[in-house]
Design a protein around this motif. Structure first.
Motif, short mmCIF file in Angstrom:
data_model
loop_
_atom_site.label_atom_id
_atom_site.label_comp_id
_atom_site.label_asym_id
_atom_site.label_seq_id
_atom_site.Cartn_x
_atom_site.Cartn_y
_atom_site.Cartn_z
N VAL A 160 22.70 10.59 20.78
CA VAL A 160 24.07 10.15 20.61
C VAL A 160 24.07 8.64 20.82
O VAL A 160 23.54 8.16 21.83
CB VAL A 160 25.03 10.84 21.61
N GLY A 161 24.64 7.91 19.86
CA GLY A 161 24.50 6.46 19.92
C GLY A 161 25.79 5.69 20.11
O GLY A 161 26.88 6.19 19.82
N ASP A 162 25.66 4.49 20.61
CA ASP A 162 26.73 3.50 20.64
C ASP A 162 26.43 2.44 19.59
O ASP A 162 25.27 2.01 19.45
CB ASP A 162 26.84 2.84 22.02
N ILE A 163 27.43 2.00 18.89
CA ILE A 163 27.24 1.02 17.81
C ILE A 163 26.94 -0.36 18.40
O ILE A 163 27.64 -0.84 19.30
CB ILE A 163 28.50 0.95 16.92
N THR A 164 25.90 -0.98 17.89
CA THR A 164 25.57 -2.34 18.30
C THR A 164 25.94 -3.36 17.23
O THR A 164 26.21 -4.52 17.54
CB THR A 164 24.06 -2.47 18.61
N LYS A 165 25.96 -2.93 15.97
CA LYS A 165 26.26 -3.86 14.88
C LYS A 165 26.65 -3.10 13.62
O LYS A 165 26.12 -2.02 13.35
CB LYS A 165 25.02 -4.74 14.58
N ILE A 166 27.59 -3.66 12.88
CA ILE A 166 27.97 -3.15 11.57
C ILE A 166 27.55 -4.17 10.52
O ILE A 166 27.82 -5.37 10.67
CB ILE A 166 29.50 -2.92 11.46
N ASN A 167 26.87 -3.70 9.48
CA ASN A 167 26.50 -4.56 8.36
C ASN A 167 27.47 -4.30 7.21
O ASN A 167 27.30 -3.33 6.46
CB ASN A 167 25.07 -4.28 7.92
N PRO A 168 28.51 -5.12 7.06
CA PRO A 168 29.55 -4.83 6.07
C PRO A 168 29.15 -5.12 4.62
O PRO A 168 29.89 -4.77 3.70
CB PRO A 168 30.70 -5.75 6.50
N ASP A 169 28.01 -5.77 4.40
CA ASP A 169 27.64 -6.17 3.04
C ASP A 169 27.57 -4.98 2.09
O ASP A 169 27.98 -5.07 0.93
CB ASP A 169 26.29 -6.90 3.05
N VAL A 170 27.03 -3.86 2.59
CA VAL A 170 26.92 -2.66 1.75
C VAL A 170 28.30 -2.22 1.28
O VAL A 170 28.52 -1.92 0.10
CB VAL A 170 26.24 -1.52 2.53
N ILE A 171 29.24 -2.20 2.21
CA ILE A 171 30.59 -1.72 1.89
C ILE A 171 31.30 -2.66 0.94
O ILE A 171 31.89 -2.24 -0.07
CB ILE A 171 31.42 -1.58 3.18
#
Length: 288
Positions: A146-157
């Motif tokens: 179970v993970g905690d988010i460290t970073k979102i890479n929005p380029d894909v979206i």
């Protein structure tokens, strides 16, 4: 009265009434977190997908984040593995994370993509592992993967949105060592909404919204500020499973999302009601 029973003049009036809202949201991005009972009814599922395709067709950019906990639990039980939870979080060992990939990134994700396309939309399904969209770290060894988010890479979206696609994302994340983590869907939706500067975050659940009295449907709170929401949590009016949803909304607002709303996914076309009417649906939370 059904829409096909309306006169042409009434139909035209309905469409004109939606014009100010279409102008307000044209070109803007809305993140929809889809889960709960709205996913268990095929009729409701079709209506949610119709809403998303319609909004896309009128120039509103829609990004869909989905859950799938009940289906994962059902698969585990069919395979003889008992689901286990600690503090509301699914204990996710190596076998369970493999099942999560099968259900979330596989069956559910692709079925939603297929349904959106059957309704006339252009959709692409991904997991948070694709393009390292969701980078994560282990939360606590007690919970396993179970993970905690460290970073979102929005380029894909943003690439997909700019190309006219509806991104459909399952919230599985990964770390630099290639480990896969199960990420809370509400948390993932909020973080992604912040990363792409979404105009609105819509959280679909299986109650009407935030209630002053959970046993009284007439006690629905239509509008809250962040400060008021925090006070209601301190007073325990907001409690139980609603706390993490409200917390995700508050975090998203503090990180740049313009507004967040918790709506009842059991209500047909609740998303359209929220976006295209004065009354909206559920509980709207704003920063001020």
């Amino acid at each position: 009265m059904k829409y096909d029973e309306l006169t042409n003049q009434t139909r035209a009036h309905v469409l004109v009434q939606a014009l100010p809202y279409l102008q307000k949201y044209y070109g803007k991005t809305i993140v929809v977190k889809y889960g709960g009972n709205a996913m268990t009814s095929e009729t409701l599922k079709e209506q949610v997908m119709e809403d998303i395709v319609l909004l896309t067709m009128v120039g509103i950019r829609v990004f869909l984040v989905h859950g799938g906990g009940p289906e994962l639990s059902a698969l585990m039980q069919r395979l003889g593995k008992k689901p286990e939870f600690i503090d509301g979080l699914r204990v996710t060992d190596k076998e369970t994370i493999d099942m999560a990939q099968m259900v979330l990134a596989g069956k559910i994700n692709k079925s939603l993509v297929n349904l959106l396309q059957m309704k006339g939309g252009q959709a692409i399904g991904l997991s948070g592992m694709d393009g390292r969209l969701i980078q994560a770290k282990i939360r606590d060894p007690r919970y396993g993967y179970v993970g905690d988010i460290t970073k979102i890479n929005p380029d894909v979206i943003t690439t997909l949105l700019n190309s006219g696609y509806i991104p459909v994302i399952s919230t599985l994340g990964c770390d630099a060592d290639g480990n896969t983590y199960n990420i809370n869907g509400d948390t993932g939706a909020g973080k992604i909404a912040s990363a792409i500067n979404a105009e609105r975050l819509i959280m679909m659940t299986d109650i009407e919204g935030i209630m002053r009295d959970r046993d009284n449907p007439d006690s629905l709170i239509s509008n809250l500020t962040v400060k008021q929401a925090e006070e209601l949590m301190e007073e325990r009016i907001i409690s139980g499973g609603m706390i993490p949803k409200v917390t995700c909304c508050i975090d998203a607002l503090n990180e740049g999302v313009k507004a967040a709303v918790i709506i009842d996914g059991r209500v047909p076309h609740a998303t359209l009601m929220e976006i295209l009417t004065d009354e909206g649906a559920g509980t709207l939370i704003t920063k001020e």
